[in-house]
Motif scaffolding. Structure first.
Motif, PDB file in Angstrom:
ATOM      1  N   GLY A   1      36.231  11.509  45.059  1.00 38.36           N
ATOM      2  CA  GLY A   1      35.380  12.598  44.595  1.00 38.36           C
ATOM      3  C   GLY A   1      35.891  13.933  45.105  1.00 38.36           C
ATOM      4  O   GLY A   1      37.056  14.076  45.471  1.00 38.36           O
ATOM      5  N   ARG A   2      35.000  14.940  45.144  1.00 43.54           N
ATOM      6  CA  ARG A   2      35.404  16.288  45.516  1.00 43.54           C
ATOM      7  C   ARG A   2      34.454  16.878  46.548  1.00 43.54           C
ATOM      8  O   ARG A   2      33.244  16.630  46.505  1.00 43.54           O
ATOM      9  N   LEU A   3      34.995  17.656  47.468  1.00 46.07           N
ATOM     10  CA  LEU A   3      34.220  18.441  48.422  1.00 46.07           C
ATOM     11  C   LEU A   3      34.175  19.873  47.916  1.00 46.07           C
ATOM     12  O   LEU A   3      35.220  20.506  47.708  1.00 46.07           O
ATOM     13  N   TYR A   4      32.938  20.385  47.726  1.00 41.85           N
ATOM     14  CA  TYR A   4      32.771  21.748  47.210  1.00 41.85           C
ATOM     15  C   TYR A   4      31.814  22.515  48.106  1.00 41.85           C
ATOM     16  O   TYR A   4      30.688  22.071  48.348  1.00 41.85           O
TER      17      TYR A   4
ATOM     18  N   ALA B   1      30.843   9.580  50.699  1.00 43.60           N
ATOM     19  CA  ALA B   1      30.502   9.782  49.298  1.00 43.60           C
ATOM     20  C   ALA B   1      31.582   9.171  48.410  1.00 43.60           C
ATOM     21  O   ALA B   1      32.701   8.903  48.855  1.00 43.60           O
ATOM     22  N   LEU B   2      31.230   8.992  47.133  1.00 42.67           N
ATOM     23  CA  LEU B   2      32.162   8.420  46.156  1.00 42.67           C
ATOM     24  C   LEU B   2      32.507   9.494  45.126  1.00 42.67           C
ATOM     25  O   LEU B   2      32.653  10.653  45.465  1.00 42.67           O
ATOM     26  N   SER B   3      32.615   9.118  43.875  1.00 41.45           N
ATOM     27  CA  SER B   3      33.131  10.035  42.855  1.00 41.45           C
ATOM     28  C   SER B   3      32.235  11.246  42.636  1.00 41.45           C
ATOM     29  O   SER B   3      32.692  12.292  42.172  1.00 41.45           O
ATOM     30  N   GLY B   4      30.927  11.133  42.951  1.00 43.58           N
ATOM     31  CA  GLY B   4      30.036  12.280  42.809  1.00 43.58           C
ATOM     32  C   GLY B   4      30.321  13.382  43.802  1.00 43.58           C
ATOM     33  O   GLY B   4      29.988  14.546  43.570  1.00 43.58           O
ATOM     34  N   GLY B   5      30.923  13.033  44.929  1.00 41.79           N
ATOM     35  CA  GLY B   5      31.366  14.009  45.902  1.00 41.79           C
ATOM     36  C   GLY B   5      30.251  14.644  46.712  1.00 41.79           C
ATOM     37  O   GLY B   5      29.100  14.204  46.712  1.00 41.79           O
TER      38      GLY B   5
ATOM     39  N   VAL C   1      40.200  18.046  44.349  1.00 40.02           N
ATOM     40  CA  VAL C   1      39.429  17.281  45.334  1.00 40.02           C
ATOM     41  C   VAL C   1      38.757  18.127  46.407  1.00 40.02           C
ATOM     42  O   VAL C   1      37.857  17.650  47.091  1.00 40.02           O
ATOM     43  N   VAL C   2      39.161  19.389  46.553  1.00 38.09           N
ATOM     44  CA  VAL C   2      38.513  20.230  47.561  1.00 38.09           C
ATOM     45  C   VAL C   2      38.497  21.681  47.105  1.00 38.09           C
ATOM     46  O   VAL C   2      39.513  22.227  46.664  1.00 38.09           O
ATOM     47  N   ARG C   3      37.290  22.305  47.178  1.00 38.30           N
ATOM     48  CA  ARG C   3      37.145  23.729  46.895  1.00 38.30           C
ATOM     49  C   ARG C   3      36.241  24.321  47.973  1.00 38.30           C
ATOM     50  O   ARG C   3      35.047  24.039  48.012  1.00 38.30           O
ATOM     51  N   LEU C   4      36.841  25.104  48.845  1.00 36.66           N
ATOM     52  CA  LEU C   4      36.123  25.765  49.927  1.00 36.66           C
ATOM     53  C   LEU C   4      36.239  27.263  49.679  1.00 36.66           C
ATOM     54  O   LEU C   4      37.181  27.915  50.135  1.00 36.66           O
ATOM     55  N   LEU C   5      35.278  27.823  48.948  1.00 37.45           N
ATOM     56  CA  LEU C   5      35.436  29.172  48.413  1.00 37.45           C
ATOM     57  C   LEU C   5      35.410  30.243  49.489  1.00 37.45           C
ATOM     58  O   LEU C   5      35.948  31.331  49.291  1.00 37.45           O
ATOM     59  N   GLY C   6      34.785  29.974  50.638  1.00 31.11           N
ATOM     60  CA  GLY C   6      34.735  30.974  51.695  1.00 31.11           C
ATOM     61  C   GLY C   6      35.859  30.853  52.702  1.00 31.11           C
ATOM     62  O   GLY C   6      35.879  31.579  53.699  1.00 31.11           O
ATOM     63  N   MET C   7      36.801  29.962  52.458  1.00 28.70           N
ATOM     64  CA  MET C   7      37.871  29.719  53.413  1.00 28.70           C
ATOM     65  C   MET C   7      38.827  30.914  53.464  1.00 28.70           C
ATOM     66  O   MET C   7      39.159  31.492  52.429  1.00 28.70           O
ATOM     67  N   PRO C   8      39.271  31.313  54.661  1.00 30.93           N
ATOM     68  CA  PRO C   8      40.194  32.451  54.756  1.00 30.93           C
ATOM     69  C   PRO C   8      41.459  32.240  53.928  1.00 30.93           C
ATOM     70  O   PRO C   8      41.966  31.121  53.806  1.00 30.93           O
ATOM     71  N   THR C   9      41.959  33.327  53.366  1.00 31.89           N
ATOM     72  CA  THR C   9      43.181  33.268  52.561  1.00 31.89           C
ATOM     73  C   THR C   9      44.333  32.699  53.382  1.00 31.89           C
ATOM     74  O   THR C   9      44.464  32.971  54.565  1.00 31.89           O
ATOM     75  N   ASN C  10      45.152  31.891  52.726  1.00 33.79           N
ATOM     76  CA  ASN C  10      46.353  31.288  53.309  1.00 33.79           C
ATOM     77  C   ASN C  10      46.050  30.174  54.306  1.00 33.79           C
ATOM     78  O   ASN C  10      46.960  29.685  54.991  1.00 33.79           O
TER      79      ASN C  10
END
Length: 218
Positions: free
Chosen positions: A167-170, A141-145, A200-209
């Protein structure tokens, strides 16, 4: 203008490509349909505007556009099996969009070439499932992510599971990202060199730390 063409396929096994014109096209799939070729746009058409839907199964070699603002939507509970790749947009996927949408909608790509999906923007939404196997990059992917949202799943098995250029991974906290990358589960390249991790990256379910490795180089 706003004219929409609909092509209904039911229990078809055909050879050759399906070549689409410059109208928005809906391909409605009923039961099992196999296309021993590709779905492509006519060379003279400016863009591909295609939605594939239905309650059946579509087996196809590949789906490709080739111009700015190409869009492909796979929706409504259909299963699409691709043995080549999906490519939307101009050179490198510029301005292309791929959306896999809806509960029960499944996209499977088993491509022994370099790429599974190439497009500027790729979205897996609202309970859809995408599974991609390729030798190199599952998704480019490009800037649209790349976005995986609202109870959806993206699974890749490639050298780079998800590769994003500028782009970004969400992935929201209701969705699942499964990557088995021999070199990296995902790689995001910041061409400006000025972005921080949250850009550039937001993985909201990722374990803390959980730590994401970042590499800076020339």
């Amino acid at each position: 203008g706003n004219e929409i063409w609909t092509l209904t396929l039911e229990n078809v096994n055909m050879s050759g490509n399906i070549v689409l014109n410059d109208k928005k096209t809906i391909i409605l799939i009923k039961d099992d349909v196999t296309i021993n070729g590709d779905i492509v746009k006519n060379d003279s058409n400016p863009t591909l505007n295609l939605e594939i839907k239905g309650d059946g199964v579509l087996n196809v070699n590949g789906i490709s556009g080739g111009n700015n603002y190409d869009i492909l939507i796979i929706s409504s509970g259909i299963t699409v099996n691709v043995t080549g790749n999906i490519f939307m947009g101009a050179s490198g996927g510029k301005d292309g969009t791929v959306i896999v949408d809806g509960t029960g909608t499944i996209l499977n790509i088993n491509n022994f070439g370099a790429l599974g999906i190439g497009s500027d923007t790729i979205k897996i939404l609202n309970g859809a499932h995408a599974e991609i196997h390729s030798d190199d990059r599952g998704i480019m992917a490009l800037s649209g992510g790349v976005s995986v949202e609202n109870g959806s799943t993206l699974e890749t098995n490639c050298e780079y599971g998800v590769y994003i250029l500028d782009g970004r991974l969400y992935v929201d906290d209701t969705s699942i990202l499964i990557t088995d990358g021999s070199r990296a589960p995902f790689a995001i390249v910041d061409l400006s060199g000025t972005k921080v991790e949250s850009d550039v990256v937001r993985l909201l379910g990722m374990p803390t730390n959980t730590k994401i490795n970042s590499v800076t180089g020339d």
